[in-house]
Scaffold this active site. Structure first.
Site, short mmCIF file in Angstrom:
data_model
loop_
_atom_site.label_atom_id
_atom_site.label_comp_id
_atom_site.label_asym_id
_atom_site.label_seq_id
_atom_site.Cartn_x
_atom_site.Cartn_y
_atom_site.Cartn_z
N HIS A 1 -6.94 -6.07 0.00
CA HIS A 1 -5.87 -5.08 0.05
C HIS A 1 -4.76 -5.54 1.00
CE1 HIS A 1 -4.00 -1.23 -0.46
NE2 HIS A 1 -4.04 -0.98 0.83
N ASP B 1 -8.89 -6.39 -4.15
CA ASP B 1 -8.46 -5.23 -3.35
C ASP B 1 -9.64 -4.27 -3.25
OD1 ASP B 1 -7.33 -2.68 -2.57
OD2 ASP B 1 -5.35 -3.50 -3.07
N SER C 1 0.85 -1.20 0.00
CA SER C 1 0.00 0.00 0.00
C SER C 1 0.89 1.25 0.00
CB SER C 1 -0.95 -0.05 1.20
OG SER C 1 -2.00 0.85 1.02
#
Ligand SMILES: *[C@@H]1O[C@H](CO)[C@@H](O)[C@H](O)[C@H]1NC(C)=O
Ligand SMILES: *[C@@H]1O[C@H](CO)[C@@H](O)[C@H](O)[C@H]1NC(C)=O
Ligand SMILES: *[C@@H]1O[C@H](CO)[C@@H](O)[C@H](O)[C@H]1NC(C)=O
Ligand SMILES: *[C@@H]1O[C@H](CO)[C@@H](O)[C@H](O)[C@H]1NC(C)=O
Ligand SMILES: *[C@@H]1O[C@H](CO)[C@@H](O)[C@H](O)[C@H]1NC(C)=O
Ligand SMILES: *[C@@H]1O[C@H](CO)[C@@H](O)[C@H](O)[C@H]1NC(C)=O
Ligand SMILES: *[C@@H]1O[C@H](CO)[C@@H](O)[C@H](O)[C@H]1NC(C)=O
Length: 517
Positions: free
Chosen positions: A446, A410, A183
């Site tokens: 995610h 995600d 991320s």
């Protein structure tokens, strides 16, 4: 040796530390003994879980400023006393946080447990989960130095400081240096490859927050779409459509396991509007209700991606099968009428940075106004934090190796963004496979979460690629089906696909799968 290193864990060992463009303010060195931690793969992304027991390391915490910029950046380095493996592994941050928060610390415990020297930086932003405390120098004025520190500058500083501290402590620099993050941490990794090509030999970046100035508006898009409709569906309606998509598309990849392997075929084949009018049991409401056309329109808009007022797609959407109620299309139906609940991180980007005032009424934007805001995001900040430069030639030339992975469900960052980036790198460098491989992970959310586990072998495969020249052709992953049975699968480097070998009798085993060319 260990006793010597224990004794050397004092500030005097590092007294010659300097960094061009910076002034070192403080340096602490403290021996940490009997350090234990239970580190889940969910904070290591590309490495398996690890139980760390009784680790001893030297904790060197340095604060510095770039004179004139009014910043104060803290870099924390842990150097193992027992069994240093000769390598350096920097860990990334998440959300608005550059590092030096619990998940980074957890990842550092894991790195130390594996024998790595490890490091984290706060980029001068402190540990706050939101950008509010550091975004502005005064109302209406963005703190560009802070943003630039987060975006790039702190990353080069960190790599230089880490290597210098390692050299002072062990008497030699690291044999190999690695980055590992997801991320924000993934974005940091890509920024390093793009802008500081010699900082790390190997970079593992999962669900990288690259194309920052595009994905943030896209993260807000479902809320904008609902605002324009003036209607907000119940979470259970969105869930019902997602579940129907999974049922409809599950076997497109040849196996029924609750995971959509063929997301594009699913998008083409499954019509979210088919469910409109059907009655569902709404768990949140404890009653039955009919799926509304609003719900189908919101799902359609989220899957099809951000559109401008002329109907042209401006950013790809999230894939069918993704939990839309987890982040981008949250609604609150506690009162008689439902309202939208935009993600704070997206609101902060659009309000604090792009339109430069916390009082902007995002809820009332027309489509044209939203388009303008989305465009300004790139105009104002792409060069600072866009992290979308596909020219990795300097990284390639330096011998660097890059591995990215992105979960296909995600719920925050459209996985197609990372594939687009790979395609752009590939267009510039036909030899892309010599230094960069990308893996799409069906059924993973995610960074982690969902029916698929994380690709926990990737980091060691990256090491083998960097250190031995053994390129990774595939990587194993475990998928838990809806019955709770765990299957072995493989992931193939994009744009290859994982395909079930014809007639293979045990699709729960990795050997039944191969990579298409
Ligand atoms: C080391 O840590 C373990 C686990 O946290 C603890 O049980 C033990 O008492 C500690 N030993 C010493 C010498 O501090
Ligand atoms: C813990 O580590 C220290 C330092 O390496 C060592 O002296 C001690 O024996 C270890 N204790 C255990 C229980 O392993
Ligand atoms: C390392 O030192 C810093 C500065 O004193 C401190 O904030 C941090 O908690 C220490 N970390 C560990 C693991 O002891
Ligand atoms: C849900 O509705 C049923 C039937 O009306 C009722 O018996 C039950 O108590 C309700 N449960 C909750 C959690 O409100
Ligand atoms: C679904 O979204 C696409 C892209 O915006 C749009 O062209 C299409 O009309 C939508 N479908 C329906 C039935 O609204
Ligand atoms: C939903 O709305 C209610 C009533 O306005 C509010 O009390 C509650 O905090 C909201 N919940 C969430 C998760 O936003
Ligand atoms: C590289 O190859 C050597 C010799 O085969 C092996 O011992 C070593 O573990 C390999 N290193 C990595 C990182 O795979």
């Amino acid at each position: 040796m260990a006793t010597q290193l224990e004794a050397a864990c004092i500030p005097a060992t590092f007294s010659n530390l300097t960094l061009f463009g910076a002034e070192i303010l403080t340096l602490e060195a403290t021996l940490v003994t009997n350090h234990s931690a239970s580190v889940p793969s969910a904070v290591r992304f590309t490495q398996p879980s690890i139980e760390v027991q009784n680790a001893t390391f030297c904790n060197i915490t340095v604060s510095y400023t770039h004179p004139g910029q009014g910043d104060n950046i803290i870099v924390e380095t842990w150097l193992p006393v027992d069994a240093w493996n000769g390598r350096f592994q920097a860990v990334g941050g998440g959300g608005w946080v550059a590092g030096r928060y619990d998940p980074s610390y957890s990842a550092m415990s894991g790195a130390v447990g594996d024998g790595y020297a490890t490091i984290t930086t706060d980029a001068g932003l402190g540990g706050a989960e939101d950008a509010g405390p550091w975004a502005l120098v005064s109302p209406g004025n963005v703190n560009l130095y802070n943003l630039q520190n987060l975006a790039s500058v702190s990353l080069e500083d960190e790599a230089i400081l880490g290597k210098l501290l390692i050299k002072s402590y062990y008497g030699r620099g690291p044999d190999f240096s690695y980055w590992n993050g997801c991320s924000q941490g993934g974005r940091q990794g890509l920024m390093l490859a793009q802008r500081y090509p010699t900082a790390y030999d190997g970079i593992a970046a999962v669900a990288p927050g690259i194309q920052w100035t595009d994905f943030f508006p896209s993260m807000y898009w479902p809320q904008q779409f609902m605002n324009m409709l003036g209607e907000y569906p119940h979470a259970c309606e969105l869930e019902a459509i997602t579940n129907a998509a999974v049922s409809f598309c599950d076997d497109l990849d040849g196996i029924v396991d609750g995971v959509i392997g063929e997301v594009d075929a699913c998008l083409d084949g499954f019509d979210p509007f088919e469910l409109v009018g059907s009655t569902i049991q709404c768990s949140q409401e404890n009653r039955t209700l009919e799926v509304s056309s609003t719900a189908a329109a919101v799902v359609n808009a989220t899957w099809r991606g951000m559109r401008n007022a002329q109907g042209v797609q401006t950013w790809p959407g999230l894939n069918p099968g993704t939990d839309l109620t987890a982040a981008v299309a949250i609604t609150n139906c506690t009162t008689e009428t439902c309202v939208g609940v935009p993600l704070p991180i997206a609101v902060e980007w659009l309000s604090l940075f792009v339109s430069r005032g916390p009082e902007v009424d995002l809820g009332g934007l027309t489509h044209a106004e939203f388009d303008r805001l989305a465009h300004q995001s790139g105009q104002k900040y792409r060069s600072i934090i866009g992290t979308d430069d596909p020219d990795l030639s300097a990284f390639r030339k330096a011998g660097g190796k890059l591995v990215t992975a992105h979960g296909l469900i995600d719920q925050l960052l459209p996985p197609k963004g990372t594939a687009m980036y790979y395609n752009k790198v590939s267009a510039l460098s036909p030899d892309v496979r010599d230094f960069y491989r990308h893996f799409e992970v069906p059924g993973m959310g995610h960074c982690a979460g969902g029916p698929s586990g994380e690709p926990t072998s990737l980091f060691n495969q990256l090491r083998a690629w960097v250190e031995n020249g053994t390129a990774l052709e595939q990587t194993p992953v475990k998928v838990q089906d809806t019955e709770g049975v765990v299957h072995d699968r493989i992931l193939c480097p994009y744009p290859q696909k994982t395909v079930l070998k014809r007639g293979c009798k045990s699709p729960g085993k990795g050997h039944c799968w191969s990579c298409s060319s």
